[in-house]
Design an enzyme around this catalytic site. Structure first.
Site, PDB file in Angstrom:
ATOM      1  CG  ASP A 173      -2.751   5.010  -4.675  1.00  0.00           C
ATOM      2  OD1 ASP A 173      -2.153   4.959  -3.570  1.00  0.00           O
ATOM      3  OD2 ASP A 173      -2.616   5.945  -5.490  1.00  0.00           O
ATOM      4  CG  HIS A 229      -2.300   0.556   0.914  1.00  0.00           C
ATOM      5  ND1 HIS A 229      -2.531   1.535  -0.027  1.00  0.00           N
ATOM      6  CD2 HIS A 229      -3.524   0.248   1.415  1.00  0.00           C
ATOM      7  CE1 HIS A 229      -3.810   1.817  -0.090  1.00  0.00           C
ATOM      8  NE2 HIS A 229      -4.446   1.053   0.775  1.00  0.00           N
TER       9      HIS A 229
END
Length: 451
Positions: free
Chosen positions: A427, A423
Protein backbone atom coordinates in the site's frame (compact mmCIF):
# COMPACT_ATOMS: atom_id res chain seq x y z
CA UNK A 1 33.88 -41.77 -43.23
CA UNK A 2 30.84 -41.49 -41.01
CA UNK A 3 28.40 -38.84 -39.88
CA UNK A 4 28.18 -37.73 -36.23
CA UNK A 5 25.25 -35.62 -35.06
CA UNK A 6 25.56 -33.58 -31.87
CA UNK A 7 22.22 -32.73 -30.27
CA UNK A 8 21.40 -29.89 -27.91
CA UNK A 9 22.28 -31.27 -24.47
CA UNK A 10 20.06 -31.13 -21.41
CA UNK A 11 21.45 -28.17 -19.44
CA UNK A 12 19.48 -29.22 -16.36
CA UNK A 13 17.11 -27.38 -13.99
CA UNK A 14 14.10 -28.35 -16.11
CA UNK A 15 15.12 -26.19 -19.07
CA UNK A 16 13.27 -27.31 -22.22
CA UNK A 17 14.81 -24.90 -24.72
CA UNK A 18 17.74 -22.52 -24.98
CA UNK A 19 18.72 -19.63 -27.22
CA UNK A 20 21.60 -20.03 -29.65
CA UNK A 21 23.70 -16.89 -29.14
CA UNK A 22 27.00 -17.64 -30.92
CA UNK A 23 28.57 -20.11 -33.32
CA UNK A 24 32.27 -20.79 -32.70
CA UNK A 25 32.67 -22.83 -35.93
CA UNK A 26 31.32 -22.82 -39.48
CA UNK A 27 30.91 -25.42 -42.21
CA UNK A 28 34.26 -26.68 -43.44
CA UNK A 29 36.07 -26.14 -40.13
CA UNK A 30 38.09 -28.96 -38.60
CA UNK A 31 37.00 -29.59 -35.02
CA UNK A 32 39.06 -31.09 -32.20
CA UNK A 33 37.71 -33.00 -29.25
CA UNK A 34 36.47 -30.67 -26.48
CA UNK A 35 36.61 -27.67 -28.83
CA UNK A 36 33.77 -25.21 -28.18
CA UNK A 37 31.17 -25.36 -30.95
CA UNK A 38 28.54 -22.87 -29.81
CA UNK A 39 27.29 -20.72 -26.96
CA UNK A 40 23.69 -21.12 -25.81
CA UNK A 41 21.82 -19.02 -23.28
CA UNK A 42 19.62 -20.03 -20.39
CA UNK A 43 17.99 -17.23 -18.45
CA UNK A 44 20.84 -14.75 -17.76
CA UNK A 45 23.97 -16.61 -18.73
CA UNK A 46 25.47 -18.66 -21.52
CA UNK A 47 26.79 -22.21 -21.57
CA UNK A 48 29.52 -23.43 -23.90
CA UNK A 49 28.78 -26.58 -25.91
CA UNK A 50 31.95 -28.63 -26.60
CA UNK A 51 32.50 -31.31 -29.23
CA UNK A 52 32.84 -34.89 -27.95
CA UNK A 53 34.58 -36.02 -31.16
CA UNK A 54 37.11 -35.00 -33.79
CA UNK A 55 35.64 -34.18 -37.20
CA UNK A 56 34.78 -31.69 -39.90
CA UNK A 57 31.73 -29.42 -39.73
CA UNK A 58 29.19 -30.33 -42.40
CA UNK A 59 26.17 -28.27 -41.36
CA UNK A 60 24.80 -26.18 -38.52
CA UNK A 61 21.38 -26.83 -37.05
CA UNK A 62 20.23 -23.28 -36.42
CA UNK A 63 21.00 -19.61 -36.64
CA UNK A 64 22.06 -17.09 -34.00
CA UNK A 65 19.07 -15.87 -32.00
CA UNK A 66 17.00 -19.01 -32.59
CA UNK A 67 15.33 -20.86 -29.73
CA UNK A 68 16.36 -24.53 -29.85
CA UNK A 69 14.71 -27.37 -27.95
CA UNK A 70 16.77 -29.75 -25.85
CA UNK A 71 17.46 -32.79 -28.04
CA UNK A 72 17.27 -30.83 -31.30
CA UNK A 73 20.11 -31.29 -33.77
CA UNK A 74 22.81 -28.72 -33.06
CA UNK A 75 25.57 -29.60 -35.53
CA UNK A 76 26.60 -32.38 -37.93
CA UNK A 77 30.22 -33.52 -38.25
CA UNK A 78 32.00 -35.80 -40.70
CA UNK A 79 34.19 -38.18 -38.69
CA UNK A 80 36.62 -41.00 -39.36
CA UNK A 81 35.11 -44.43 -38.99
CA UNK A 82 31.49 -45.05 -38.11
CA UNK A 83 29.44 -42.13 -36.87
CA UNK A 84 26.32 -42.15 -34.75
CA UNK A 85 23.87 -41.62 -37.62
CA UNK A 86 22.04 -44.77 -38.55
CA UNK A 87 23.11 -45.94 -42.00
CA UNK A 88 26.03 -43.48 -42.07
CA UNK A 89 24.57 -41.24 -44.72
CA UNK A 90 27.16 -39.68 -47.01
CA UNK A 91 28.62 -36.47 -45.73
CA UNK A 92 27.31 -33.30 -47.25
CA UNK A 93 29.93 -30.92 -48.57
CA UNK A 94 30.21 -27.55 -46.92
CA UNK A 95 28.71 -24.79 -48.99
CA UNK A 96 31.91 -22.79 -48.83
CA UNK A 97 35.53 -23.39 -48.13
CA UNK A 98 36.85 -22.04 -44.85
CA UNK A 99 36.91 -18.27 -45.06
CA UNK A 100 34.46 -15.37 -44.78
CA UNK A 101 30.85 -16.51 -44.52
CA UNK A 102 28.28 -15.15 -46.94
CA UNK A 103 26.12 -12.29 -45.79
CA UNK A 104 22.85 -14.21 -45.78
CA UNK A 105 22.16 -16.17 -42.64
CA UNK A 106 21.43 -19.88 -42.54
CA UNK A 107 17.96 -21.27 -42.73
CA UNK A 108 16.46 -21.94 -39.36
CA UNK A 109 15.61 -25.46 -40.47
CA UNK A 110 18.02 -28.09 -39.13
CA UNK A 111 20.67 -29.66 -41.36
CA UNK A 112 20.97 -26.77 -43.76
CA UNK A 113 24.01 -27.05 -45.98
CA UNK A 114 24.28 -23.28 -46.33
CA UNK A 115 26.43 -21.83 -43.57
CA UNK A 116 24.76 -19.23 -41.38
CA UNK A 117 26.22 -15.93 -40.41
CA UNK A 118 29.39 -16.81 -38.55
CA UNK A 119 29.66 -14.89 -35.27
CA UNK A 120 32.93 -13.80 -33.87
CA UNK A 121 33.83 -15.58 -30.63
CA UNK A 122 31.91 -15.22 -27.40
CA UNK A 123 32.91 -14.30 -23.87
CA UNK A 124 31.49 -17.22 -21.92
CA UNK A 125 33.87 -18.82 -19.50
CA UNK A 126 33.99 -22.58 -19.11
CA UNK A 127 32.69 -24.39 -17.31
CA UNK A 128 30.58 -21.95 -15.34
CA UNK A 129 27.74 -19.86 -16.68
CA UNK A 130 28.71 -16.45 -17.94
CA UNK A 131 27.09 -13.45 -19.60
CA UNK A 132 27.05 -13.47 -23.32
CA UNK A 133 28.10 -10.75 -25.66
CA UNK A 134 26.40 -9.62 -28.84
CA UNK A 135 27.67 -11.61 -31.86
CA UNK A 136 28.44 -10.03 -35.19
CA UNK A 137 28.00 -11.57 -38.56
CA UNK A 138 31.08 -12.21 -40.70
CA UNK A 139 31.45 -9.60 -43.45
CA UNK A 140 30.13 -10.53 -46.85
CA UNK A 141 32.43 -10.71 -49.89
CA UNK A 142 32.37 -7.40 -51.69
CA UNK A 143 32.59 -7.36 -55.46
CA UNK A 144 34.30 -4.39 -57.02
CA UNK A 145 31.70 -1.81 -57.93
CA UNK A 146 32.05 0.53 -60.91
CA UNK A 147 32.16 4.25 -60.22
CA UNK A 148 28.81 5.85 -61.01
CA UNK A 149 28.54 9.63 -61.27
CA UNK A 150 25.38 10.01 -59.24
CA UNK A 151 24.57 10.40 -55.57
CA UNK A 152 23.49 7.02 -54.22
CA UNK A 153 20.31 6.95 -52.20
CA UNK A 154 21.26 3.74 -50.42
CA UNK A 155 24.54 2.22 -49.20
CA UNK A 156 26.73 0.84 -51.98
CA UNK A 157 27.68 -2.26 -50.02
CA UNK A 158 25.84 -4.68 -47.73
CA UNK A 159 25.09 -3.59 -44.16
CA UNK A 160 27.96 -4.46 -41.87
CA UNK A 161 30.55 -4.53 -44.70
CA UNK A 162 33.11 -1.93 -43.67
CA UNK A 163 34.31 0.37 -46.46
CA UNK A 164 38.01 -0.03 -47.33
CA UNK A 165 39.92 3.26 -47.39
CA UNK A 166 43.25 4.69 -46.28
CA UNK A 167 43.45 6.95 -43.19
CA UNK A 168 44.02 9.97 -45.46
CA UNK A 169 40.86 9.20 -47.46
CA UNK A 170 38.87 8.64 -44.28
CA UNK A 171 40.06 11.96 -42.84
CA UNK A 172 39.18 13.85 -46.02
CA UNK A 173 35.77 12.17 -46.16
CA UNK A 174 35.11 13.23 -42.57
CA UNK A 175 36.12 16.83 -43.30
CA UNK A 176 33.83 16.88 -46.36
CA UNK A 177 30.93 15.27 -44.51
CA UNK A 178 30.92 12.19 -46.74
CA UNK A 179 29.76 8.84 -45.42
CA UNK A 180 32.01 6.22 -46.97
CA UNK A 181 29.22 3.65 -46.82
CA UNK A 182 27.62 5.53 -49.73
CA UNK A 183 30.74 5.88 -51.90
CA UNK A 184 31.62 3.40 -54.68
CA UNK A 185 35.22 2.22 -54.47
CA UNK A 186 37.19 1.97 -57.72
CA UNK A 187 40.43 0.66 -56.19
CA UNK A 188 41.51 -2.96 -55.66
CA UNK A 189 38.91 -5.01 -53.73
CA UNK A 190 36.57 -2.03 -53.77
CA UNK A 191 39.03 0.30 -51.97
CA UNK A 192 37.86 3.93 -51.89
CA UNK A 193 40.42 6.41 -53.24
CA UNK A 194 40.49 10.22 -53.42
CA UNK A 195 39.10 10.18 -56.97
CA UNK A 196 36.01 8.35 -55.71
CA UNK A 197 35.39 11.17 -53.23
CA UNK A 198 35.69 13.68 -56.08
CA UNK A 199 33.13 11.76 -58.16
CA UNK A 200 30.78 11.54 -55.21
CA UNK A 201 31.03 15.27 -54.54
CA UNK A 202 30.48 16.08 -58.19
CA UNK A 203 27.42 13.85 -58.29
CA UNK A 204 25.96 15.73 -55.36
CA UNK A 205 26.51 19.04 -57.14
CA UNK A 206 28.97 20.26 -54.51
CA UNK A 207 31.83 22.49 -55.69
CA UNK A 208 35.25 20.93 -55.21
CA UNK A 209 37.35 22.14 -52.32
CA UNK A 210 34.56 23.99 -50.54
CA UNK A 211 35.25 22.18 -47.29
CA UNK A 212 31.75 20.97 -46.48
CA UNK A 213 31.11 21.20 -42.75
CA UNK A 214 30.59 17.77 -41.26
CA UNK A 215 28.44 19.34 -38.55
CA UNK A 216 25.70 20.09 -41.10
CA UNK A 217 26.20 17.18 -43.52
CA UNK A 218 23.24 14.96 -44.29
CA UNK A 219 23.49 11.54 -42.68
CA UNK A 220 21.69 8.47 -43.96
CA UNK A 221 23.23 5.51 -42.19
CA UNK A 222 21.10 2.91 -40.45
CA UNK A 223 22.15 -0.02 -38.33
CA UNK A 224 19.87 -2.94 -37.51
CA UNK A 225 20.96 -4.85 -34.41
CA UNK A 226 19.23 -8.15 -33.57
CA UNK A 227 17.98 -8.28 -29.98
CA UNK A 228 19.44 -11.61 -28.95
CA UNK A 229 21.27 -13.22 -26.07
CA UNK A 230 21.41 -11.35 -22.78
CA UNK A 231 19.85 -8.23 -24.30
CA UNK A 232 16.79 -10.30 -25.31
CA UNK A 233 16.54 -11.77 -21.80
CA UNK A 234 16.72 -8.30 -20.28
CA UNK A 235 14.05 -7.01 -22.66
CA UNK A 236 11.77 -9.95 -21.90
CA UNK A 237 12.24 -9.57 -18.15
CA UNK A 238 11.57 -5.81 -18.20
CA UNK A 239 8.51 -6.24 -20.40
CA UNK A 240 7.21 -9.02 -18.19
CA UNK A 241 7.77 -6.93 -15.05
CA UNK A 242 5.94 -3.90 -16.44
CA UNK A 243 3.13 -6.04 -17.86
CA UNK A 244 2.51 -8.05 -14.71
CA UNK A 245 3.28 -5.55 -11.95
CA UNK A 246 1.23 -2.38 -11.29
CA UNK A 247 4.16 -0.12 -10.37
CA UNK A 248 3.95 2.99 -8.28
CA UNK A 249 6.94 5.11 -7.32
CA UNK A 250 7.70 7.17 -4.25
CA UNK A 251 10.44 9.81 -4.13
CA UNK A 252 11.91 11.36 -1.01
CA UNK A 253 14.95 13.57 -0.49
CA UNK A 254 17.49 12.64 2.14
CA UNK A 255 20.06 14.86 3.85
CA UNK A 256 23.20 12.72 3.72
CA UNK A 257 25.58 15.35 5.10
CA UNK A 258 26.13 13.50 8.38
CA UNK A 259 26.28 10.14 6.62
CA UNK A 260 29.02 11.36 4.30
CA UNK A 261 30.94 12.84 7.22
CA UNK A 262 30.75 9.52 9.09
CA UNK A 263 31.74 7.57 5.98
CA UNK A 264 34.80 9.80 5.55
CA UNK A 265 35.85 9.25 9.17
CA UNK A 266 35.36 5.47 8.95
CA UNK A 267 37.43 5.30 5.77
CA UNK A 268 40.19 7.39 7.32
CA UNK A 269 40.40 5.04 10.30
CA UNK A 270 39.56 1.61 8.87
CA UNK A 271 40.18 1.69 5.12
CA UNK A 272 43.61 0.05 5.36
CA UNK A 273 42.37 -2.97 7.29
CA UNK A 274 38.71 -3.26 6.29
CA UNK A 275 38.49 -1.56 2.91
CA UNK A 276 36.75 1.62 1.85
CA UNK A 277 33.04 2.23 2.29
CA UNK A 278 30.87 3.81 -0.37
CA UNK A 279 27.30 4.97 0.18
CA UNK A 280 25.90 1.67 -1.12
CA UNK A 281 26.76 -0.66 1.82
CA UNK A 282 25.45 1.92 4.29
CA UNK A 283 22.19 2.15 2.35
CA UNK A 284 22.10 -1.64 2.22
CA UNK A 285 22.39 -1.79 5.99
CA UNK A 286 19.55 0.71 6.33
CA UNK A 287 17.36 -1.44 4.07
CA UNK A 288 18.18 -4.56 6.09
CA UNK A 289 17.15 -2.84 9.33
CA UNK A 290 14.03 -1.25 7.83
CA UNK A 291 12.54 -4.50 6.50
CA UNK A 292 12.42 -5.85 10.05
CA UNK A 293 9.53 -3.45 10.65
CA UNK A 294 8.19 -3.72 7.10
CA UNK A 295 8.46 -7.42 6.20
CA UNK A 296 6.04 -7.01 3.28
CA UNK A 297 8.87 -5.25 1.39
CA UNK A 298 11.25 -8.20 1.61
CA UNK A 299 8.98 -10.53 -0.30
CA UNK A 300 8.39 -12.34 -3.59
CA UNK A 301 4.94 -12.52 -5.20
CA UNK A 302 4.03 -15.62 -7.18
CA UNK A 303 1.14 -14.05 -9.04
CA UNK A 304 0.38 -17.27 -10.91
CA UNK A 305 -0.27 -19.08 -7.64
CA UNK A 306 -1.53 -15.96 -5.86
CA UNK A 307 0.98 -16.38 -3.00
CA UNK A 308 3.19 -13.74 -1.36
CA UNK A 309 6.21 -15.17 0.45
CA UNK A 310 7.84 -12.94 3.05
CA UNK A 311 11.46 -13.77 3.74
CA UNK A 312 13.39 -13.49 6.97
CA UNK A 313 16.66 -13.61 5.07
CA UNK A 314 17.53 -10.49 3.09
CA UNK A 315 19.02 -11.60 -0.22
CA UNK A 316 19.89 -8.18 -1.56
CA UNK A 317 20.00 -7.71 -5.35
CA UNK A 318 22.46 -5.08 -6.59
CA UNK A 319 21.65 -3.89 -10.12
CA UNK A 320 24.97 -3.81 -11.99
CA UNK A 321 25.71 -2.49 -15.46
CA UNK A 322 28.05 -4.67 -17.54
CA UNK A 323 29.19 -4.60 -21.17
CA UNK A 324 26.74 -7.42 -21.83
CA UNK A 325 23.82 -5.56 -20.22
CA UNK A 326 22.14 -5.10 -16.87
CA UNK A 327 22.65 -7.91 -14.36
CA UNK A 328 21.56 -8.28 -10.73
CA UNK A 329 24.08 -10.20 -8.61
CA UNK A 330 22.80 -11.07 -5.15
CA UNK A 331 24.35 -10.46 -1.73
CA UNK A 332 23.13 -13.55 0.10
CA UNK A 333 22.05 -13.04 3.73
CA UNK A 334 22.82 -9.33 3.83
CA UNK A 335 21.22 -9.26 7.28
CA UNK A 336 24.24 -11.15 8.67
CA UNK A 337 26.88 -8.81 7.22
CA UNK A 338 28.22 -5.50 8.55
CA UNK A 339 28.77 -2.61 6.08
CA UNK A 340 32.36 -3.66 5.35
CA UNK A 341 31.34 -7.25 4.61
CA UNK A 342 28.55 -6.00 2.36
CA UNK A 343 30.99 -3.69 0.56
CA UNK A 344 33.45 -6.54 -0.02
CA UNK A 345 30.73 -8.86 -1.33
CA UNK A 346 29.26 -6.20 -3.62
CA UNK A 347 32.72 -5.54 -5.05
CA UNK A 348 33.36 -9.25 -5.61
CA UNK A 349 29.99 -9.86 -7.25
CA UNK A 350 30.23 -6.78 -9.48
CA UNK A 351 33.65 -7.89 -10.74
CA UNK A 352 32.36 -11.42 -11.36
CA UNK A 353 29.39 -10.08 -13.31
CA UNK A 354 31.49 -7.69 -15.42
CA UNK A 355 34.06 -10.36 -16.29
CA UNK A 356 31.51 -13.06 -17.02
CA UNK A 357 32.39 -15.28 -14.07
CA UNK A 358 29.21 -14.92 -12.01
CA UNK A 359 27.44 -18.22 -11.47
CA UNK A 360 23.71 -18.76 -11.90
CA UNK A 361 23.31 -18.98 -8.12
CA UNK A 362 24.97 -15.57 -7.72
CA UNK A 363 22.51 -14.03 -10.18
CA UNK A 364 19.24 -15.32 -8.76
CA UNK A 365 17.17 -15.53 -5.58
CA UNK A 366 17.09 -11.86 -4.55
CA UNK A 367 14.25 -10.72 -2.28
CA UNK A 368 14.67 -6.93 -2.64
CA UNK A 369 16.91 -4.88 -4.95
CA UNK A 370 18.92 -1.66 -4.83
CA UNK A 371 19.68 0.17 -8.08
CA UNK A 372 21.93 3.18 -8.57
CA UNK A 373 23.28 5.14 -11.52
CA UNK A 374 25.96 6.72 -9.36
CA UNK A 375 27.01 10.17 -10.54
CA UNK A 376 24.54 9.84 -13.45
CA UNK A 377 21.66 9.20 -11.07
CA UNK A 378 19.72 12.30 -12.05
CA UNK A 379 17.14 13.96 -9.83
CA UNK A 380 14.36 11.37 -10.05
CA UNK A 381 14.13 7.90 -11.56
CA UNK A 382 11.31 5.35 -11.79
CA UNK A 383 13.07 1.99 -11.42
CA UNK A 384 11.45 -1.20 -12.70
CA UNK A 385 10.82 -3.86 -10.05
CA UNK A 386 12.92 -7.00 -10.35
CA UNK A 387 10.08 -9.52 -10.77
CA UNK A 388 8.94 -11.42 -8.68
CA UNK A 389 10.07 -9.02 -5.96
CA UNK A 390 7.72 -6.30 -4.74
CA UNK A 391 10.09 -3.39 -4.04
CA UNK A 392 13.19 -1.75 -5.49
CA UNK A 393 15.18 1.11 -3.94
CA UNK A 394 16.64 3.61 -6.41
CA UNK A 395 19.54 5.92 -5.53
CA UNK A 396 19.98 9.32 -7.21
CA UNK A 397 23.11 11.42 -7.21
CA UNK A 398 24.27 13.52 -4.23
CA UNK A 399 24.23 17.28 -4.80
CA UNK A 400 25.17 20.14 -2.51
CA UNK A 401 22.25 22.51 -2.10
CA UNK A 402 21.37 25.47 0.14
CA UNK A 403 18.97 24.38 2.85
CA UNK A 404 17.45 26.19 5.81
CA UNK A 405 18.57 24.83 9.16
CA UNK A 406 17.68 26.69 12.38
CA UNK A 407 16.63 29.76 10.42
CA UNK A 408 19.96 29.97 8.56
CA UNK A 409 20.79 29.03 5.01
CA UNK A 410 23.48 26.34 5.03
CA UNK A 411 25.04 24.05 2.42
CA UNK A 412 23.87 20.47 2.79
CA UNK A 413 24.48 17.32 0.76
CA UNK A 414 21.14 16.10 -0.52
CA UNK A 415 20.16 12.89 -2.30
CA UNK A 416 16.83 11.55 -3.55
CA UNK A 417 15.62 8.01 -3.08
CA UNK A 418 13.38 7.03 -6.00
CA UNK A 419 11.76 3.70 -5.24
CA UNK A 420 9.07 1.57 -6.87
CA UNK A 421 6.60 -0.87 -5.34
CA UNK A 422 4.10 -3.53 -6.41
CA UNK A 423 0.73 -1.98 -5.64
CA UNK A 424 -0.92 -5.40 -5.44
CA UNK A 425 1.12 -6.18 -2.34
CA UNK A 426 2.33 -2.84 -0.97
CA UNK A 427 0.00 0.00 0.00
CA UNK A 428 1.07 3.59 -0.58
CA UNK A 429 1.23 4.42 3.13
CA UNK A 430 3.40 1.39 3.86
CA UNK A 431 5.79 2.38 1.07
CA UNK A 432 6.05 5.94 2.39
CA UNK A 433 6.66 4.78 5.96
CA UNK A 434 9.28 2.30 4.76
CA UNK A 435 11.23 4.97 2.90
CA UNK A 436 10.88 7.36 5.82
CA UNK A 437 12.40 4.71 8.09
CA UNK A 438 15.36 4.38 5.75
CA UNK A 439 15.67 8.17 5.57
CA UNK A 440 15.73 8.48 9.36
CA UNK A 441 18.63 6.05 9.63
CA UNK A 442 20.62 7.70 6.83
CA UNK A 443 20.15 11.16 8.36
CA UNK A 444 21.15 9.84 11.80
CA UNK A 445 23.76 7.28 10.68
CA UNK A 446 24.68 6.18 14.19
CA UNK A 447 21.42 4.25 14.13
CA UNK A 448 22.93 1.95 11.48
CA UNK A 449 25.22 0.51 14.16
CA UNK A 450 22.64 0.21 16.95
CA UNK A 451 20.79 -3.08 17.39
Amino acid sequence: MGMHVIKMPDIGEGIAEVELVAWRVQPGDEVKEDQILADVMTDKATVEIPSPVVGKVVSLGGKVGEQMAVGAELIRLEVDGVGNVKGDAPARPAATAPGPAPASSASSAPLTSSPPVSPEGGTAVAPVLSPSTTSKGAPAEQAKQPVVARAPVAPTRPAGDKPIASPAVRRRAWELGIELQYVHGSGPAGRIVHEDLDVYLASRGQPMGTGLSSAYAERHEEEATPVIGLRRKIAQKMQDAKRRIPHFSYVEEVDVTELEALRTKLNTKYAAERGKLTLLPLLARAVVLAVRDFPMMNARFDDDAGVVTRHGAVHLGIATQTEAGLMVPVVQHAESRDPWAIAAEVSRLAEAARTGKASREELSGSTITITSLGALGGIVTTPVINHPEVAIIGVNRIVERPMIRGGAVVARQMMNLSSSFDHRVVDGMDAAEFIQAIRAMLESPAMLFVE
